[in-house]
Write an enzyme that holds these catalytic residues in place. Sequence first.
Site, PDB file in Angstrom:
ATOM      1  N   THR A  18       0.807  -1.099  -0.174  1.00 38.29           N
ATOM      2  CA  THR A  18       0.003   0.042   0.185  1.00 38.29           C
ATOM      3  C   THR A  18       0.959   1.249   0.014  1.00 38.29           C
ATOM      4  O   THR A  18       0.339   2.299  -0.625  1.00 38.29           O
ATOM      5  CB  THR A  18      -0.945   0.146   1.351  1.00 38.29           C
ATOM      6  OG1 THR A  18      -1.320  -1.342   1.307  1.00 38.29           O
ATOM      7  CG2 THR A  18      -2.139   0.959   0.935  1.00 38.29           C
ATOM      8  N   GLU A  19       2.007   1.253   0.569  1.00 38.42           N
ATOM      9  CA  GLU A  19       2.635   2.319   0.848  1.00 38.42           C
ATOM     10  C   GLU A  19       4.230   2.176   1.273  1.00 38.42           C
ATOM     11  O   GLU A  19       4.326   0.988   1.263  1.00 38.42           O
ATOM     12  CB  GLU A  19       2.185   3.538   1.961  1.00 38.42           C
ATOM     13  CG  GLU A  19       1.900   2.880   3.356  1.00 38.42           C
ATOM     14  CD  GLU A  19       1.169   3.988   3.973  1.00 38.42           C
ATOM     15  OE1 GLU A  19       0.489   4.547   3.640  1.00 38.42           O
ATOM     16  OE2 GLU A  19       1.105   3.485   5.310  1.00 38.42           O
ATOM     17  N   GLY A  20       5.097   3.096   1.370  1.00 37.33           N
ATOM     18  CA  GLY A  20       6.390   2.895   1.747  1.00 37.33           C
ATOM     19  C   GLY A  20       7.146   2.045   0.878  1.00 37.33           C
ATOM     20  O   GLY A  20       7.092   2.010  -0.287  1.00 37.33           O
ATOM     21  N   VAL A  21       8.019   0.915   1.356  1.00 41.33           N
ATOM     22  CA  VAL A  21       8.883   0.195   0.602  1.00 41.33           C
ATOM     23  C   VAL A  21       8.035  -0.797  -0.220  1.00 41.33           C
ATOM     24  O   VAL A  21       8.422  -0.906  -1.405  1.00 41.33           O
ATOM     25  CB  VAL A  21       9.739  -0.832   1.550  1.00 41.33           C
ATOM     26  CG1 VAL A  21      10.584  -1.632   0.950  1.00 41.33           C
ATOM     27  CG2 VAL A  21      10.585   0.130   2.579  1.00 41.33           C
ATOM     28  N   GLY A  22       7.008  -1.287  -0.029  1.00 40.62           N
ATOM     29  CA  GLY A  22       5.883  -1.974  -0.648  1.00 40.62           C
ATOM     30  C   GLY A  22       5.550  -1.413  -1.878  1.00 40.62           C
ATOM     31  O   GLY A  22       5.716  -1.746  -3.148  1.00 40.62           O
ATOM     32  N   ARG A  41      -4.353  -4.260   3.493  1.00 37.75           N
ATOM     33  CA  ARG A  41      -5.687  -4.294   4.000  1.00 37.75           C
ATOM     34  C   ARG A  41      -6.505  -3.111   3.798  1.00 37.75           C
ATOM     35  O   ARG A  41      -7.640  -3.023   3.754  1.00 37.75           O
ATOM     36  CB  ARG A  41      -5.266  -4.079   5.764  1.00 37.75           C
ATOM     37  CG  ARG A  41      -4.621  -5.323   6.626  1.00 37.75           C
ATOM     38  CD  ARG A  41      -4.085  -4.861   7.689  1.00 37.75           C
ATOM     39  NE  ARG A  41      -3.394  -3.901   7.555  1.00 37.75           N
ATOM     40  CZ  ARG A  41      -2.488  -3.256   8.593  1.00 37.75           C
ATOM     41  NH1 ARG A  41      -2.971  -3.794   9.921  1.00 37.75           N
ATOM     42  NH2 ARG A  41      -1.785  -2.442   8.361  1.00 37.75           N
ATOM     43  N   ARG A  42      -5.884  -1.999   3.007  1.00 36.85           N
ATOM     44  CA  ARG A  42      -6.660  -0.873   2.517  1.00 36.85           C
ATOM     45  C   ARG A  42      -6.982  -0.802   1.042  1.00 36.85           C
ATOM     46  O   ARG A  42      -6.066  -0.252   0.275  1.00 36.85           O
ATOM     47  CB  ARG A  42      -5.917   0.297   3.038  1.00 36.85           C
ATOM     48  CG  ARG A  42      -5.985   0.772   4.670  1.00 36.85           C
ATOM     49  CD  ARG A  42      -5.168   2.057   5.060  1.00 36.85           C
ATOM     50  NE  ARG A  42      -3.453   1.496   4.706  1.00 36.85           N
ATOM     51  CZ  ARG A  42      -2.670   2.457   5.096  1.00 36.85           C
ATOM     52  NH1 ARG A  42      -2.651   3.676   4.977  1.00 36.85           N
ATOM     53  NH2 ARG A  42      -1.357   1.800   4.836  1.00 36.85           N
ATOM     54  N   ASP A  67      -5.208  -9.577   5.705  1.00 37.18           N
ATOM     55  CA  ASP A  67      -4.844  -9.242   6.665  1.00 37.18           C
ATOM     56  C   ASP A  67      -3.840 -10.248   7.237  1.00 37.18           C
ATOM     57  O   ASP A  67      -4.215 -11.318   7.391  1.00 37.18           O
ATOM     58  CB  ASP A  67      -5.650  -8.735   7.831  1.00 37.18           C
ATOM     59  CG  ASP A  67      -5.083  -8.555   9.191  1.00 37.18           C
ATOM     60  OD1 ASP A  67      -3.749  -8.749   9.005  1.00 37.18           O
ATOM     61  OD2 ASP A  67      -5.838  -7.970   9.999  1.00 37.18           O
ATOM     62  N   TYR A 158       9.758  -8.530  17.334  1.00 36.94           N
ATOM     63  CA  TYR A 158       9.888  -7.850  15.810  1.00 36.94           C
ATOM     64  C   TYR A 158      11.224  -7.983  15.480  1.00 36.94           C
ATOM     65  O   TYR A 158      11.279  -8.711  14.409  1.00 36.94           O
ATOM     66  CB  TYR A 158       9.718  -6.356  15.931  1.00 36.94           C
ATOM     67  CG  TYR A 158      10.019  -5.543  14.693  1.00 36.94           C
ATOM     68  CD1 TYR A 158       9.246  -5.796  13.301  1.00 36.94           C
ATOM     69  CD2 TYR A 158      11.336  -4.846  14.668  1.00 36.94           C
ATOM     70  CE1 TYR A 158       9.826  -4.750  12.335  1.00 36.94           C
ATOM     71  CE2 TYR A 158      11.660  -4.238  13.404  1.00 36.94           C
ATOM     72  CZ  TYR A 158      11.023  -4.343  12.056  1.00 36.94           C
ATOM     73  OH  TYR A 158      11.396  -3.583  11.045  1.00 36.94           O
TER      74      TYR A 158
HETATM   75  N1  LIG Z   1      10.682   1.807   8.044  1.00 38.41           N
HETATM   76  C1  LIG Z   1      11.721   1.666   8.517  1.00 38.41           C
HETATM   77  O1  LIG Z   1      12.473   2.312   9.123  1.00 38.41           O
HETATM   78  C2  LIG Z   1      12.248   0.105   8.594  1.00 38.41           C
HETATM   79  C3  LIG Z   1      13.480  -0.228   9.048  1.00 38.41           C
HETATM   80  C4  LIG Z   1      13.875  -1.467   9.179  1.00 38.41           C
HETATM   81  C5  LIG Z   1      13.397  -2.327   8.369  1.00 38.41           C
HETATM   82  N2  LIG Z   1      12.128  -2.204   7.827  1.00 38.41           N
HETATM   83  C6  LIG Z   1      11.276  -3.290   7.205  1.00 38.41           C
HETATM   84  O2  LIG Z   1      10.672  -2.647   5.983  1.00 38.41           O
HETATM   85  C7  LIG Z   1       9.529  -3.092   5.590  1.00 38.41           C
HETATM   86  C8  LIG Z   1       8.523  -1.970   5.450  1.00 38.41           C
HETATM   87  O3  LIG Z   1       8.485  -1.204   6.375  1.00 38.41           O
HETATM   88  P1  LIG Z   1       7.146  -0.247   6.799  1.00 38.41           P
HETATM   89  O4  LIG Z   1       7.498   0.654   7.719  1.00 38.41           O
HETATM   90  O5  LIG Z   1       6.664   0.501   5.302  1.00 38.41           O
HETATM   91  O6  LIG Z   1       6.130  -1.322   7.144  1.00 38.41           O
HETATM   92  P2  LIG Z   1       4.444  -1.353   7.197  1.00 38.41           P
HETATM   93  O7  LIG Z   1       4.122  -0.418   7.836  1.00 38.41           O
HETATM   94  O8  LIG Z   1       4.274  -2.786   7.469  1.00 38.41           O
HETATM   95  O9  LIG Z   1       3.868  -1.337   5.768  1.00 38.41           O
HETATM   96  C9  LIG Z   1       4.206  -1.948   4.686  1.00 38.41           C
HETATM   97  C10 LIG Z   1       2.896  -2.083   4.104  1.00 38.41           C
HETATM   98  O10 LIG Z   1       2.558  -3.530   4.464  1.00 38.41           O
HETATM   99  C11 LIG Z   1       1.166  -3.557   4.823  1.00 38.41           C
HETATM  100  N3  LIG Z   1       0.832  -3.972   6.050  1.00 38.41           N
HETATM  101  C12 LIG Z   1       1.061  -4.095   7.125  1.00 38.41           C
HETATM  102  N4  LIG Z   1       0.486  -4.802   7.958  1.00 38.41           N
HETATM  103  C13 LIG Z   1      -0.120  -5.638   7.101  1.00 38.41           C
HETATM  104  C14 LIG Z   1      -1.073  -6.927   7.487  1.00 38.41           C
HETATM  105  N5  LIG Z   1      -1.155  -7.422   8.730  1.00 38.41           N
HETATM  106  N6  LIG Z   1      -1.722  -7.405   6.460  1.00 38.41           N
HETATM  107  C15 LIG Z   1      -1.528  -6.965   5.356  1.00 38.41           C
HETATM  108  N7  LIG Z   1      -0.973  -5.737   4.997  1.00 38.41           N
HETATM  109  C16 LIG Z   1      -0.219  -5.211   5.901  1.00 38.41           C
HETATM  110  C17 LIG Z   1       0.620  -1.964   5.116  1.00 38.41           C
HETATM  111  O11 LIG Z   1      -0.614  -1.471   4.108  1.00 38.41           O
HETATM  112  P3  LIG Z   1      -2.132  -1.823   4.730  1.00 38.41           P
HETATM  113  O12 LIG Z   1      -1.964  -0.812   5.992  1.00 38.41           O
HETATM  114  O13 LIG Z   1      -2.928  -1.376   3.711  1.00 38.41           O
HETATM  115  O14 LIG Z   1      -2.191  -3.064   5.240  1.00 38.41           O
HETATM  116  C18 LIG Z   1       1.966  -1.090   4.383  1.00 38.41           C
HETATM  117  O15 LIG Z   1       1.660  -1.008   2.785  1.00 38.41           O
HETATM  118  C19 LIG Z   1       9.129  -4.090   6.955  1.00 38.41           C
HETATM  119  O16 LIG Z   1       9.246  -5.458   6.674  1.00 38.41           O
HETATM  120  C20 LIG Z   1      10.129  -3.377   7.992  1.00 38.41           C
HETATM  121  O17 LIG Z   1      10.393  -4.728   8.848  1.00 38.41           O
HETATM  122  C21 LIG Z   1      11.521  -0.974   7.807  1.00 38.41           C
END
Ligand SMILES: NC(=O)c1ccc[n+]([C@@H]2O[C@H](COP(=O)([O-])OP(=O)(O)OC[C@H]3O[C@@H](n4cnc5c(N)ncnc54)[C@H](OP(=O)(O)O)[C@@H]3O)[C@@H](O)[C@H]2O)c1
Length: 267
Positions: A18-22, A41-42, A67, A158
């Site tokens: 949905t956003e960010g890295v994905g 989810r969105r 989810d 985590y």
């Molecule tokens: N950002 C950082 O600083 C950082 C640092 C180290 C590692 N990482 C890694 O990088 C990756 C992305 O980070 P992020 O901060 O963007 O993570 P995130 O918040 O989990 O977001 C990634 C995407 O996952 C979806 N998502 C989250 N929970 C979900 C669920 N239960 N079911 C289905 N979809 C779900 C969200 O969209 P929806 O809300 O639409 O579901 C969102 O688009 C992760 O693996 C994280 O561990 C990030």
Amino acid sequence: MTNLREKYGEWGVVLGATEGVGEAFCKKLAEGGMNLVMVGRREELLKEKGEKFHEEYGVDYKVVRADLSCPDEACEAVFSATEGLDMGFMSYVACLHHFGKFQHTSLEDHEKMVNVNVISFLRMFHHFMTIFAEQDRGAVINVSSMTGISSSPWNAEYGAGKAYILKLTEAVACECEKTGVDVEVCTLGTTLTPTAIKNFPKGPVGEKVVKLALTPDEVADEAFEKLGKEFSIITGERNKKSVHDWKANHTEDEYIRYMGSFYADQD
Ligand SMILES: NC(=O)c1ccc[n+]([C@@H]2O[C@H](COP(=O)([O-])OP(=O)(O)OC[C@H]3O[C@@H](n4cnc5c(N)ncnc54)[C@H](OP(=O)(O)O)[C@@H]3O)[C@@H](O)[C@H]2O)c1
């Protein structure tokens, strides 16, 4: 840009699109000509983003509302949506955190994190690896974190989940080295995603962390550039140097304490 569609297949699935890295990974796939299966989810927001990729790059897209904290339902939704498609790429991006001491987080919340960070990841990875190995064509980029290298006090579950993703993916990457399937795990330091921005530590520690952060596009550029060349990457020169310096010049306990210093006040 490599023609990913020619090399790996017509469709790629991003779990957490949905956003960010994905979202940045979806953009890379679309630039490389691949159609997108966007999971999150969105649903409405995913459709908006999918439409944008369709208009900009002419690729098709499918949105799967799922989810990942409910592995049975999520896998059923993703496997049935991708059945019969020429799948050539998967990336597991979604994660779940819970800050605080281990025993202050309920068992229910721990199990929810295990579901997102381990169980759904394992099932998706196994499913798509089986398809890719059979056709001897495909690619995987799974996302881990520097917390998976050091562990993550006050965010322990985590960090443990990220270590699982890191070690499982590295091993599988080596197992398929001499095949047509490219597997990589991409370890991130702080990255400016909407979730991370909400969770950044407060005060001077947070300010320091933000200064060193990469953008999701920078992460995606490096991850795709190294796909098929390296099993395991740490994105960003500063992050690579930081891990190298901590490992070379400090004890394991010092490194663990340092990682704990970011979130110790969030209990
Ligand atoms: N950002 C950082 O600083 C950082 C640092 C180290 C590692 N990482 C890694 O990088 C990756 C992305 O980070 P992020 O901060 O963007 O993570 P995130 O918040 O989990 O977001 C990634 C995407 O996952 C979806 N998502 C989250 N929970 C979900 C669920 N239960 N079911 C289905 N979809 C779900 C969200 O969209 P929806 O809300 O639409 O579901 C969102 O688009 C992760 O693996 C994280 O561990 C990030």
